[in-house]
Design a protein around this motif. Structure first.
Motif, PDB file in Angstrom:
ATOM      1  N   UNK A 264     -11.923  10.781  37.265  1.00  0.00           N
ATOM      2  CA  UNK A 264     -10.884  11.640  36.624  1.00  0.00           C
ATOM      3  C   UNK A 264     -10.357  12.959  37.395  1.00  0.00           C
ATOM      4  N   UNK A 265     -10.881  13.197  38.578  1.00  0.00           N
ATOM      5  CA  UNK A 265     -10.275  13.999  39.200  1.00  0.00           C
ATOM      6  C   UNK A 265      -9.095  14.637  38.718  1.00  0.00           C
ATOM      7  N   UNK A 266      -7.943  13.719  39.269  1.00  0.00           N
ATOM      8  CA  UNK A 266      -6.535  13.885  39.666  1.00  0.00           C
ATOM      9  C   UNK A 266      -6.331  13.979  37.906  1.00  0.00           C
ATOM     10  N   UNK A 267      -6.829  13.641  37.036  1.00  0.00           N
ATOM     11  CA  UNK A 267      -6.679  14.280  35.567  1.00  0.00           C
ATOM     12  C   UNK A 267      -6.639  15.576  35.629  1.00  0.00           C
ATOM     13  N   UNK A 268      -7.970  15.960  35.952  1.00  0.00           N
ATOM     14  CA  UNK A 268      -8.059  17.095  35.517  1.00  0.00           C
ATOM     15  C   UNK A 268      -7.562  18.532  36.135  1.00  0.00           C
ATOM     16  N   UNK A 269      -7.451  18.324  37.185  1.00  0.00           N
ATOM     17  CA  UNK A 269      -6.804  19.068  38.544  1.00  0.00           C
ATOM     18  C   UNK A 269      -5.670  18.849  37.730  1.00  0.00           C
ATOM     19  N   UNK A 270      -4.834  18.173  37.270  1.00  0.00           N
ATOM     20  CA  UNK A 270      -3.619  18.543  36.169  1.00  0.00           C
ATOM     21  C   UNK A 270      -3.290  18.749  34.668  1.00  0.00           C
ATOM     22  N   UNK A 271      -4.661  19.143  34.507  1.00  0.00           N
ATOM     23  CA  UNK A 271      -4.995  18.873  32.779  1.00  0.00           C
ATOM     24  C   UNK A 271      -4.910  18.548  32.105  1.00  0.00           C
ATOM     25  N   UNK A 272      -4.983  16.890  32.714  1.00  0.00           N
ATOM     26  CA  UNK A 272      -4.082  15.710  32.058  1.00  0.00           C
ATOM     27  C   UNK A 272      -5.981  15.648  30.823  1.00  0.00           C
ATOM     28  N   UNK A 273      -6.553  16.341  30.001  1.00  0.00           N
ATOM     29  CA  UNK A 273      -8.210  16.208  29.522  1.00  0.00           C
ATOM     30  C   UNK A 273      -7.752  15.377  28.075  1.00  0.00           C
ATOM     31  N   UNK A 274      -8.698  15.752  27.327  1.00  0.00           N
ATOM     32  CA  UNK A 274      -8.654  14.680  26.279  1.00  0.00           C
ATOM     33  C   UNK A 274      -7.881  14.972  24.861  1.00  0.00           C
ATOM     34  N   UNK A 275      -6.862  13.890  24.103  1.00  0.00           N
ATOM     35  CA  UNK A 275      -6.136  14.233  23.215  1.00  0.00           C
ATOM     36  C   UNK A 275      -7.028  14.272  21.791  1.00  0.00           C
ATOM     37  N   UNK A 276      -6.448  14.774  21.072  1.00  0.00           N
ATOM     38  CA  UNK A 276      -7.315  14.571  19.717  1.00  0.00           C
ATOM     39  C   UNK A 276      -6.691  13.469  19.223  1.00  0.00           C
TER      40      UNK A 276
ATOM     41  N   UNK B 101       9.841  -7.545  20.260  1.00  0.00           N
ATOM     42  CA  UNK B 101       9.069  -8.683  20.283  1.00  0.00           C
ATOM     43  C   UNK B 101       8.041  -8.094  21.247  1.00  0.00           C
ATOM     44  N   UNK B 102       7.447  -7.229  21.628  1.00  0.00           N
ATOM     45  CA  UNK B 102       6.477  -7.187  22.407  1.00  0.00           C
ATOM     46  C   UNK B 102       5.356  -6.953  21.198  1.00  0.00           C
ATOM     47  N   UNK B 103       3.934  -7.575  22.913  1.00  0.00           N
ATOM     48  CA  UNK B 103       2.484  -7.619  22.165  1.00  0.00           C
ATOM     49  C   UNK B 103       1.990  -7.141  21.981  1.00  0.00           C
ATOM     50  N   UNK B 104       1.473  -6.049  21.187  1.00  0.00           N
ATOM     51  CA  UNK B 104       0.985  -4.676  21.229  1.00  0.00           C
ATOM     52  C   UNK B 104      -0.636  -5.463  21.708  1.00  0.00           C
ATOM     53  N   UNK B 105      -1.169  -5.291  22.714  1.00  0.00           N
ATOM     54  CA  UNK B 105      -2.594  -5.080  23.392  1.00  0.00           C
ATOM     55  C   UNK B 105      -3.414  -4.065  23.377  1.00  0.00           C
ATOM     56  N   UNK B 106      -4.674  -4.583  22.823  1.00  0.00           N
ATOM     57  CA  UNK B 106      -5.669  -3.706  22.543  1.00  0.00           C
ATOM     58  C   UNK B 106      -6.058  -3.104  23.975  1.00  0.00           C
ATOM     59  N   UNK B 107      -6.575  -1.730  23.634  1.00  0.00           N
ATOM     60  CA  UNK B 107      -6.903  -1.155  24.807  1.00  0.00           C
ATOM     61  C   UNK B 107      -8.526  -1.380  24.735  1.00  0.00           C
ATOM     62  N   UNK B 108      -9.195  -1.495  26.195  1.00  0.00           N
ATOM     63  CA  UNK B 108     -10.540  -1.629  27.000  1.00  0.00           C
ATOM     64  C   UNK B 108     -11.063  -0.414  27.090  1.00  0.00           C
ATOM     65  N   UNK B 109     -10.103   0.617  27.611  1.00  0.00           N
ATOM     66  CA  UNK B 109     -10.780   2.033  27.665  1.00  0.00           C
ATOM     67  C   UNK B 109     -10.502   2.922  27.040  1.00  0.00           C
ATOM     68  N   UNK B 110     -10.904   4.330  27.073  1.00  0.00           N
ATOM     69  CA  UNK B 110     -11.112   5.777  26.477  1.00  0.00           C
ATOM     70  C   UNK B 110      -8.965   6.100  26.322  1.00  0.00           C
ATOM     71  N   UNK B 111      -8.895   5.855  24.771  1.00  0.00           N
ATOM     72  CA  UNK B 111      -7.795   6.178  24.695  1.00  0.00           C
ATOM     73  C   UNK B 111      -7.556   7.765  24.102  1.00  0.00           C
ATOM     74  N   UNK B 112      -8.525   8.058  24.599  1.00  0.00           N
ATOM     75  CA  UNK B 112      -8.265   9.703  23.897  1.00  0.00           C
ATOM     76  C   UNK B 112      -7.994  10.741  25.528  1.00  0.00           C
ATOM     77  N   UNK B 113      -8.418   9.954  26.361  1.00  0.00           N
ATOM     78  CA  UNK B 113      -7.587  10.231  27.537  1.00  0.00           C
ATOM     79  C   UNK B 113      -6.058  10.150  28.377  1.00  0.00           C
ATOM     80  N   UNK B 114      -5.538  11.584  28.313  1.00  0.00           N
ATOM     81  CA  UNK B 114      -4.074  11.493  28.742  1.00  0.00           C
ATOM     82  C   UNK B 114      -3.665  11.522  29.406  1.00  0.00           C
ATOM     83  N   UNK B 115      -2.602  11.178  29.417  1.00  0.00           N
ATOM     84  CA  UNK B 115      -1.861  10.487  30.882  1.00  0.00           C
ATOM     85  C   UNK B 115      -0.843  11.727  30.936  1.00  0.00           C
TER      86      UNK B 115
END
Length: 129
Positions: A45-57, A77-91
């Motif tokens: 997550x080096x790129x995320x941190x470099x661009x200030x994309x930290x954890x969301x509330x 008509x889209x089907x929702x998928x359960x996230x397998x990862x860290x959902x608090x990671x900001x994009x």
């Protein structure tokens, strides 16, 4: 962005998706979404941190804007998928010109917070960069 992919291509814009997910989950994402753009895995997550994309509330993740986006997807008509990862990671969305200058730096407040494709296109010259 997929709906305007040809316009990005005409402007010589290369779209790359970055994820922090492990290789197995990243491959599943590519298959599930029929992703054609390159997918880079940033497991540190080096790129995320470099661009200030930290954890969301919690509120950023599960607030009304997120539910509204999910409802619109379900109605299409889209089907929702359960996230397998860290959902608090900001994009986010980053637009870097050929000289390495960042011309757009958007950190998402939550899963539903994305800049409009039109606003991204406005930052790209009509001619080649």
């Amino acid at each position: 962005m997929r709906d305007r992919e040809e316009e990005f291509r005409r402007r010589k814009v290369r779209i790359v998706v970055v994820t922090f997910e492990n290789d197995f989950l990243a491959r599943g994402y590519v298959e599930d979404t029929s992703l054609t753009w390159p997918l880079l895995v940033d497991d540190t997550r080096e790129t995320y941190r470099a661009y200030g994309m930290l954890s969301a509330s919690f509120w950023d993740i599960w607030g009304p804007r997120t539910w509204w986006v999910y409802l619109k997807e379900i109605l299409k008509g889209e089907r929702l998928r359960k996230s397998e990862g860290d959902i608090s990671q900001r994009g986010g969305d980053i637009l870097i010109d050929p000289d390495g200058i960042v011309s757009l730096h958007h950190v998402g407040a939550g899963p539903s917070d994305r800049p409009a494709v039109e606003s991204i296109l406005k930052r790209i010259p009509s001619a080649e960069w």
